[in-house]
Design a protein around this motif. Sequence first.
Motif, PDB file in Angstrom:
ATOM      1  N   GLY A  13       0.853  -1.426  -0.010  1.00 52.33           N
ATOM      2  CA  GLY A  13       0.033   0.022  -0.049  1.00 52.33           C
ATOM      3  C   GLY A  13       0.861   1.318  -0.036  1.00 52.33           C
ATOM      4  O   GLY A  13       2.261   1.175   0.094  1.00 52.33           O
ATOM      5  N   THR A  35       0.337  -5.747  -3.695  1.00 54.58           N
ATOM      6  CA  THR A  35      -1.178  -5.597  -3.738  1.00 54.58           C
ATOM      7  C   THR A  35      -1.290  -6.742  -2.453  1.00 54.58           C
ATOM      8  O   THR A  35      -0.471  -7.105  -1.929  1.00 54.58           O
ATOM      9  N   LEU A  36      -2.724  -6.657  -2.102  1.00 59.32           N
ATOM     10  CA  LEU A  36      -3.149  -7.450  -1.157  1.00 59.32           C
ATOM     11  C   LEU A  36      -3.087  -8.798  -1.526  1.00 59.32           C
ATOM     12  O   LEU A  36      -2.605  -9.674  -0.517  1.00 59.32           O
ATOM     13  N   PRO A  60      -3.965  -3.821   9.275  1.00 60.75           N
ATOM     14  CA  PRO A  60      -3.731  -2.544   8.487  1.00 60.75           C
ATOM     15  C   PRO A  60      -3.178  -1.504   9.431  1.00 60.75           C
ATOM     16  O   PRO A  60      -3.539  -1.162  10.466  1.00 60.75           O
ATOM     17  N   THR A  63      -4.659   3.554   6.326  1.00 59.43           N
ATOM     18  CA  THR A  63      -5.881   3.572   5.381  1.00 59.43           C
ATOM     19  C   THR A  63      -5.308   2.706   4.053  1.00 59.43           C
ATOM     20  O   THR A  63      -4.008   2.977   3.929  1.00 59.43           O
ATOM     21  N   SER A  64      -6.239   2.463   3.501  1.00 54.47           N
ATOM     22  CA  SER A  64      -5.843   2.042   1.999  1.00 54.47           C
ATOM     23  C   SER A  64      -6.384   2.318   0.615  1.00 54.47           C
ATOM     24  O   SER A  64      -7.117   1.952  -0.057  1.00 54.47           O
ATOM     25  N   PHE A  68      -8.563   0.649  -2.013  1.00 52.47           N
ATOM     26  CA  PHE A  68      -9.745   0.250  -1.815  1.00 52.47           C
ATOM     27  C   PHE A  68     -10.684   1.378  -1.032  1.00 52.47           C
ATOM     28  O   PHE A  68     -10.046   2.616  -0.763  1.00 52.47           O
ATOM     29  N   TYR A  71     -12.649   0.524   4.701  1.00 51.44           N
ATOM     30  CA  TYR A  71     -12.198  -0.395   5.595  1.00 51.44           C
ATOM     31  C   TYR A  71     -13.059  -1.721   5.359  1.00 51.44           C
ATOM     32  O   TYR A  71     -12.503  -3.082   5.335  1.00 51.44           O
ATOM     33  N   GLU A  73     -14.655  -2.608   2.513  1.00 53.06           N
ATOM     34  CA  GLU A  73     -14.472  -3.135   1.187  1.00 53.06           C
ATOM     35  C   GLU A  73     -12.813  -4.055   1.267  1.00 53.06           C
ATOM     36  O   GLU A  73     -12.819  -4.912   0.918  1.00 53.06           O
ATOM     37  N   ARG A  74     -12.028  -3.346   2.136  1.00 49.81           N
ATOM     38  CA  ARG A  74     -10.671  -4.021   2.377  1.00 49.81           C
ATOM     39  C   ARG A  74     -10.633  -5.500   3.156  1.00 49.81           C
ATOM     40  O   ARG A  74     -10.340  -6.325   2.704  1.00 49.81           O
ATOM     41  N   LYS A  77     -12.234  -8.078   0.955  1.00 49.16           N
ATOM     42  CA  LYS A  77     -11.584  -8.506  -0.099  1.00 49.16           C
ATOM     43  C   LYS A  77     -10.483  -9.637   0.547  1.00 49.16           C
ATOM     44  O   LYS A  77     -10.251 -10.541   0.188  1.00 49.16           O
ATOM     45  N   PHE A  78      -9.967  -9.179   1.735  1.00 50.30           N
ATOM     46  CA  PHE A  78      -9.136  -9.988   2.596  1.00 50.30           C
ATOM     47  C   PHE A  78      -9.880 -11.503   2.847  1.00 50.30           C
ATOM     48  O   PHE A  78      -9.268 -12.570   2.749  1.00 50.30           O
TER      49      PHE A  78
END
Length: 85
Positions: A13, A35-36, A60, A63-64, A68, A71, A73-74, A77-78
């Motif tokens: 990030g 990337t994640l 985390p 912020t991402s 994303f 948080y 959405e992040r 996805k995780f």
Amino acid sequence: LKNSNTKLVVLFGQNKNKIGKAIQKSGVPMVYKTTLVDALKIALRAAEKINKKTAVIFSPGSTSFDMFNNYKERGKKFKELARSL
């Protein structure tokens, strides 16, 4: 980190370099990814090499917004990526 049982820190990030600089004196090995998906894959491989019972913590540090919208959405996805592995 210096006095913990941490074996590897995987950074990704927009703030990865800033965070890496802040923790570099801990002596804990660090890996930088873009990337994640890549971060999760390297963390999983490292954990499997250490011990089948090794925990991977997704923590985390900032912020991402570069990847994303928020948080939620992040986190979603995780979870999707972790379940697929």
